[in-house]
Design an enzyme around this catalytic site. Sequence first.
Site, mmCIF file in Angstrom:
data_model
loop_
_atom_site.group_PDB
_atom_site.id
_atom_site.type_symbol
_atom_site.label_atom_id
_atom_site.label_comp_id
_atom_site.label_asym_id
_atom_site.label_seq_id
_atom_site.Cartn_x
_atom_site.Cartn_y
_atom_site.Cartn_z
ATOM 1 C CG ASN A 190 -2.018 -1.073 1.038
ATOM 2 O OD1 ASN A 190 -2.470 -1.353 -0.061
ATOM 3 N ND2 ASN A 190 -2.389 -1.699 2.137
ATOM 4 C CB CYS A 191 4.420 1.916 -0.075
ATOM 5 S SG CYS A 191 5.645 3.187 -0.397
ATOM 6 C CG ASP A 192 0.758 6.896 -1.718
ATOM 7 O OD1 ASP A 192 -0.120 6.031 -1.912
ATOM 8 O OD2 ASP A 192 0.570 7.912 -1.034
ATOM 9 C CG MET A 221 6.296 -0.066 -2.511
ATOM 10 S SD MET A 221 7.703 -0.883 -3.285
ATOM 11 C CE MET A 221 6.930 -2.258 -4.099
ATOM 12 C CE LYS A 222 -1.409 1.771 -3.284
ATOM 13 N NZ LYS A 222 -2.495 2.511 -2.639
#
Length: 116
Positions: free
Chosen positions: A10-12, A14-15
């Site tokens: 859920n890390c931005d 990472m996205k």
Amino acid sequence: MTVTIYGIKNCDTMKKARSWLEAHDVACAFHDYKASGIDRAHLDAWIDEAGLDTVLNRAGTTFRKLPEAERQNLTREKAIALMLDQPSMIKRPVLETKGKLLVGFKPEIYAGAFGR
């Protein structure tokens, strides 16, 4: 080519990294080190290659919430113990490809690594 991206689902950042990889047709395996953990061998290798200051996410909430005494005089051993216990302290993403290690996400660095 084997590409593995390590991080937290859920890390931005990472996205953004995973979206970049997908948009540039780079197939990769995803290892969620918050759900699956990470082993000492990976941390040792990453720190040897990129340096402790690159791998340890001192700016993250998890690290900043540590008592001051735990953040002071941080040795390699102490930092590895903290990251093993709380993988959220590892900078994200960590990407392994073709013998290269990329820590963090910058589109231009990914483009250079993948010839895109």
